[in-house]
Design a protein around this motif. Structure first.
Motif, short mmCIF file in Angstrom:
data_model
loop_
_atom_site.label_atom_id
_atom_site.label_comp_id
_atom_site.label_asym_id
_atom_site.label_seq_id
_atom_site.Cartn_x
_atom_site.Cartn_y
_atom_site.Cartn_z
N MET A 1 0.86 -1.20 0.00
CA MET A 1 0.00 0.00 0.00
C MET A 1 0.88 1.24 0.00
SD MET A 1 -2.90 1.18 2.76
CE MET A 1 -4.09 -0.03 2.17
N SER A 2 0.75 2.04 -1.04
CA SER A 2 1.58 3.24 -1.16
C SER A 2 1.07 4.31 -0.20
CB SER A 2 1.54 3.75 -2.60
OG SER A 2 0.21 4.09 -2.96
N TRP A 3 1.97 5.29 0.05
CA TRP A 3 1.58 6.41 0.89
C TRP A 3 0.49 7.22 0.21
CZ3 TRP A 3 2.92 7.43 5.78
CH2 TRP A 3 4.04 6.78 6.31
N SER A 4 -0.49 7.68 1.00
CA SER A 4 -1.58 8.50 0.49
C SER A 4 -1.55 9.86 1.15
CB SER A 4 -2.93 7.82 0.75
OG SER A 4 -4.00 8.73 0.51
N ALA A 5 -1.27 10.90 0.37
CA ALA A 5 -1.28 12.25 0.91
C ALA A 5 -2.66 12.62 1.45
CB ALA A 5 -0.84 13.24 -0.16
N LYS A 6 -3.71 12.17 0.76
CA LYS A 6 -5.07 12.48 1.20
C LYS A 6 -5.35 11.86 2.56
CE LYS A 6 -9.92 12.00 -0.18
NZ LYS A 6 -10.85 11.48 -1.24
N GLN A 7 -4.99 10.58 2.74
CA GLN A 7 -5.23 9.91 4.02
C GLN A 7 -4.41 10.56 5.13
OE1 GLN A 7 -7.39 7.19 4.31
NE2 GLN A 7 -7.16 7.28 6.52
N TYR A 8 -3.15 10.83 4.84
CA TYR A 8 -2.27 11.43 5.84
C TYR A 8 -2.77 12.80 6.27
CZ TYR A 8 2.13 12.99 7.98
OH TYR A 8 3.08 13.47 8.86
N SER A 9 -3.28 13.57 5.31
CA SER A 9 -3.67 14.95 5.58
C SER A 9 -5.04 15.09 6.25
CB SER A 9 -3.65 15.76 4.27
OG SER A 9 -2.35 15.80 3.72
N LEU A 10 -5.73 13.96 6.47
CA LEU A 10 -7.00 14.04 7.19
C LEU A 10 -6.82 14.66 8.57
CD1 LEU A 10 -8.63 10.55 6.41
CD2 LEU A 10 -9.35 12.79 5.53
N GLY B 1 12.90 19.79 -0.08
CA GLY B 1 12.26 18.65 0.56
C GLY B 1 12.56 17.37 -0.17
N LEU B 2 12.49 16.27 0.56
CA LEU B 2 12.74 14.95 -0.01
C LEU B 2 11.74 13.96 0.57
CD1 LEU B 2 16.11 13.14 -0.56
CD2 LEU B 2 14.42 12.06 0.94
N ASP B 3 11.20 13.11 -0.30
CA ASP B 3 10.28 12.08 0.16
C ASP B 3 10.31 10.93 -0.84
OD1 ASP B 3 7.89 12.20 2.43
OD2 ASP B 3 7.46 10.77 0.83
N SER B 4 9.98 9.73 -0.38
CA SER B 4 9.98 8.57 -1.26
C SER B 4 8.66 8.40 -2.01
CB SER B 4 10.26 7.30 -0.45
OG SER B 4 9.23 7.08 0.51
N SER B 5 7.63 9.13 -1.61
CA SER B 5 6.29 8.96 -2.16
C SER B 5 5.97 10.01 -3.22
CB SER B 5 5.24 9.03 -1.04
OG SER B 5 3.94 9.18 -1.57
N ALA B 6 5.64 9.55 -4.42
CA ALA B 6 5.25 10.48 -5.48
C ALA B 6 3.96 11.20 -5.12
CB ALA B 6 5.10 9.72 -6.80
N GLN C 1 12.36 13.11 -5.14
CA GLN C 1 11.86 11.80 -4.75
C GLN C 1 13.04 10.86 -4.54
OE1 GLN C 1 8.96 10.03 -7.34
NE2 GLN C 1 8.64 8.27 -6.00
N ALA C 2 13.23 10.43 -3.30
CA ALA C 2 14.33 9.53 -2.95
C ALA C 2 14.09 8.99 -1.55
CB ALA C 2 15.67 10.24 -3.02
N ASP C 3 14.80 7.94 -1.20
CA ASP C 3 14.76 7.39 0.15
C ASP C 3 15.73 8.15 1.04
OD1 ASP C 3 12.89 5.42 -0.47
OD2 ASP C 3 14.45 4.01 -1.11
#
Length: 253
Positions: free
Chosen positions: A1-10, A59-64, A81-83
């Protein structure tokens, strides 16, 4: 399950409060370059730019999906985008912010000194990590994972280990001129028990749900919800307080 910006931002307001406290504690004043490692949808990066408006911030994040939101929020900044474990900048920076991100990266005994080595002299590594693996929300997830229906898929799922405050202090004191470590428990008022489930679907439950099919995911979260109802008593109006301990570190090179 990929990261979800929408779910996180709730729960963006609640998730952003700790980063305000963290960034306010950074002692470094003269900042020309700063980076947000694990920037997510850019909420923490925005706070960083407010503290250092004249600095070059990235900023850096692994999730598109996270980066898509971050770029929409802060189009003037550069996001990569990177780890985190692979981050190796061409030039050192003055501030490294890592808000609720390093708990996903293993081998902290190597990681934290490596990050400090990427700071200019007088620069600060500012990190905040959830310190809640023994809280009911995590314990219950591990218990639900033992259900025979899906135990063969997720019974052994574990988050990377967290360490005690004295571990990080002793580790960083060898590499830094000053180390400040503290722990705070936030009590987040949420609308109901389902809100607790939605909160952790965006973070801690991801490794469990990622290995399940859609029907199993639904059944898992329903069973988890029942356990959450027993573990977190509702207030008179049906709302729930979610205790959330977090560990903070400001390490100055």
């Amino acid at each position: 399950m990929s990261w979800s910006a929408k779910q996180y931002s709730l729960f963006e307001q609640q998730r952003t409060r700790p980063v305000h406290d963290l960034i306010a504690a950074i002692p470094t004043q003269n900042v020309q370059t700063a980076i947000d490692l694990g920037c997510g949808p850019g909420n923490s990066t925005q706070v960083l730019t407010q503290r250092y408006p004249d600095a070059s911030v990235s900023g850096l994040d692994s999730s598109a999906d996270m980066l898509k939101d971050a770029r929409q929020r802060l189009p003037e900044l550069r996001f990569e985008q990177a780890d985190i474990g692979d981050w190796n900048p061409a030039h050192n920076v003055d501030v490294i912010l890592a808000n609720a991100s390093l708990q996903w990266v293993p081998e902290h005994g190597d990681l934290f000194p490596k990050l400090v080595s990427k700071l200019n002299k007088g620069g600060t590594l500012a990190a905040q990590m959830p310190d809640n693996l023994q809280e009911p929300a995590h314990v219950l997830a591990r218990q639900v994972a033992q259900n025979p229906r899906w135990a063969h898929k997720i019974a052994e799922v574990r988050h990377p280990p967290r360490h005690s405050p004295d571990f990080y202090y002793a580790l960083l004191r060898e590499h830094c001129s000053a180390v400040d470590v503290w722990r705070t428990t936030y009590y987040h008022p949420l609308a109901n028990h389902q809100a607790i489930v939605e909160w952790f679907k965006g973070t801690a439950l991801r490794p469990f749900l990622a290995a399940l099919d859609e029907a199993e995911q639904h059944a898992f979260t329903e069973q988890y919800l029942q356990q959450i109802r027993n573990a977190y008593p509702a207030l008179a109006d049906g709302s729930v307080l979610l205790p959330f301990p977090r560990l903070f570190i400001c390490a100055t090179r």
